[in-house]
Structure formats: structure tokens, C-alpha cells
Design a protein around this motif. Structure first.
Motif, PDB file in Angstrom:
ATOM      1  N   VAL A  38       0.742  -1.344   0.117  1.00  0.00           N
ATOM      2  CA  VAL A  38      -0.164   0.012  -0.118  1.00  0.00           C
ATOM      3  C   VAL A  38       0.922   1.250  -0.181  1.00  0.00           C
ATOM      4  N   MET A  68       2.968  -0.239  -4.415  1.00  0.00           N
ATOM      5  CA  MET A  68       1.925  -0.003  -5.232  1.00  0.00           C
ATOM      6  C   MET A  68       2.279   1.326  -6.331  1.00  0.00           C
ATOM      7  N   GLU A  80       2.779   1.791 -10.195  1.00  0.00           N
ATOM      8  CA  GLU A  80       1.954   2.861 -11.106  1.00  0.00           C
ATOM      9  C   GLU A  80       2.972   3.478 -11.797  1.00  0.00           C
ATOM     10  N   TRP A  90      -3.380   2.851  -7.393  1.00  0.00           N
ATOM     11  CA  TRP A  90      -3.926   1.674  -7.892  1.00  0.00           C
ATOM     12  C   TRP A  90      -4.231   1.701  -9.225  1.00  0.00           C
ATOM     13  N   ASN A 112      -9.603  -6.085 -10.623  1.00  0.00           N
ATOM     14  CA  ASN A 112      -9.456  -5.391  -9.634  1.00  0.00           C
ATOM     15  C   ASN A 112     -10.581  -4.310  -9.309  1.00  0.00           C
ATOM     16  N   SER A 146      -6.717  -7.366 -13.913  1.00  0.00           N
ATOM     17  CA  SER A 146      -5.573  -7.071 -13.455  1.00  0.00           C
ATOM     18  C   SER A 146      -4.626  -7.196 -14.633  1.00  0.00           C
TER      19      SER A 146
END
Length: 249
Positions: A43, A47, A51, A70, A198, A204
């Protein structure tokens, strides 16, 4: 006094760098092997690198993209104007590095320019889109490796000021360990592959590669593992080179 402090700090730096990358990777792999640790690492660290991996690959391929939590919205088609802007920015940076005799930065920007020209001019648009999808976890591996290597930044680098490189080391190690542990385990357990939807995002990355671009499961796993292994070899060579330089100093 200042000279003595600087000498002591330099010696401490040398000792820390001796085991920095192996220790960071070991700690990161231990953390991502636990449920709470894996959740926090993903998190707050991996992540974002994931991205950014999508976004930077899109930029090098001439696609507009905006990295976010995300999700990285990416344009459906190349933008010649945006590709030129990226090229101009990299070329300007390389020129400034040349004028300032900053050779390492010049080499880095030159490599990015070569990658940008290849991805924009030589890579067909369908292949570029596949690369952008792949470079989510691929970014965790590749960008994570580059972040870890900042501990070997030269003395005249801005990364040597303060403790920025140590923060990059932690982020890079966590990102690399998160992605590599998953794909390494997926070699023997395909249930570890995050196929499916997702929530609030869509398919995904592995599902897009499989369903949209017809990559086989073995291809997906094999390519991520291969990239991760190449990155580990690079880290090992950099570590060995650092030890040799330290022993010969």
C-alpha cells in the motif's frame, strides 16, 4: 572539527554500504512474507512504484499517462506531440549534463533517449501497449533495482546529500521483493497469479496480458522471473564492484 566529522561520516557510510543492499533485500523479503508486512509494503511503497512503472513506460512509448493510487489512466493512442516533448526534455537534460561535465548523468539520460526513440519509433503501438501493461510489476523490479543502486551514488551527486538514497533503498527493496516473491512462487503455483478483476479498476495486469494480448501463463511468469533475475545479477555486479573499490581504496 568539520574535517573529523566528515571523515567519521564517510567511514560510517562505507560500512553501511558494504551490506546495505543485501540487508535491505533480506529484510524486504522477510516483510513481504508476512501478511501485515506485505499489506503495508504494497500500500505504501510498491503500489506507487508499480504505477510509476506503467506511467514511465507509457511516456517513453509516446502515450500520455497519469500515475495514481492503484490506477494509471493511459491514452489509447500515441501522441506525436507528447513524444516530441519527452524527447526534447531528455535531450535538454543531456545537453545540460554535457555542459556541466556530469558524465554519469549524461550516460543515464543518453540511455533514456535511446530507449525513448526505440519505444516511440521502432515499437509498434500494439507491442507498446503490451509493454506498458507488463511494466507495472516490471517497474517494481526495474525501478526498484535502480532505487537500490542509488546507495552507490558518486560523491558529487545530489543523492549523497542527506539520507535520500537510504529512503530510496528501502522503497526499492520493498518494491522488488513484493513483485519478485510473487512471480517466483508463481512458477510452481499458478494460483498465486493475480488473475481477475481489480475492484473499481478493471482487469488485472496478468488478465489483460492473457485475455487481450494472448500471452500464455508460462510466458507471463517466465518473463517476470527473467527480468527479476537479470536485475539481481545487476545488483550482484554492482555490489561486487563496490566491495572491490572499497578494498582497493
Amino acid at each position: 572539527m568539520d574535517t573529523g566529522w566528515q571523515l567519521a561520516e564517510s567511514r560510517l557510510e562505507d560500512r553501511l554500504r558494504t551490506w546495505a543492499i543485501p540487508a535491505a533485500l533480506l529484510g524486504a523479503f522477510i516483510v513481504v512474507a508476512t501478511g501485515p508486512g506485505h499489506f503495508l509494503a504494497r500500500v505504501f511503497l510498491s503500489m506507487w512504484v508499480h504505477e510509476i512503472g506503467h506511467a514511465t513506460t507509457a511516456w517513453l512509448c509516446g502515450f500520455l499517462a497519469f500515475p495514481g493510487p492503484w490506477l494509471t489512466p493511459t491514452a489509447g493512442n500515441r501522441s506525436p506531440f507528447f513524444a516530441f516533448v519527452v524527447f526534447a526534455a531528455l535531450a535538454a537534460g543531456a545537453f545540460q549534463a554535457y555542459r556541466g561535465e556530469r558524465r554519469r548523468l549524461l550516460w543515464a539520460l543518453g540511455a533514456l533517449l535511446a530507449a525513448q526513440l526505440f519505444c516511440t519509433l521502432a515499437l509498434p503501438e500494439p507491442a507498446a501497449k503490451q509493454l506498458i501493461v507488463f511494466m507495472g510489476d516490471g517497474g517494481c523490479l526495474l525501478i526498484g533495482t535502480l532505487l537500490m543502486l542509488t546507495v552507490y551514488a558518486p560523491e558529487d551527486s545530489a543523492l549523497k546529500q542527506g539520507w535520500l538514497r537510504w529512503g530510496f533503498l528501502v522503497i526499492g527493496a520493498a518494491s522488488f521483493a513484493d513483485a519478485f516473491a510473487q512471480w517466483w512462487a508463481s512458477r510452481k503455483d499458478f494460483d498465486r497469479i493475480p488473475f481477475g478483476m481489480n475492484e473499481g479498476v478493471g482487469l488485472s495486469d496478468p488478465s489483460v496480458l492473457s485475455q487481450t494480448y494472448a500471452w500464455s501463463t508460462d510466458q507471463i511468469v517466465g518473463r517476470y522471473v527473467a527480468l527479476g533475475c537479470v536485475c539481481l545479477v545487476v545488483l550482484a555486479l554492482a555490489y561486487a564492484g563496490g566491495r572491490l573499490r572499497r578494498s582497493s581504496a
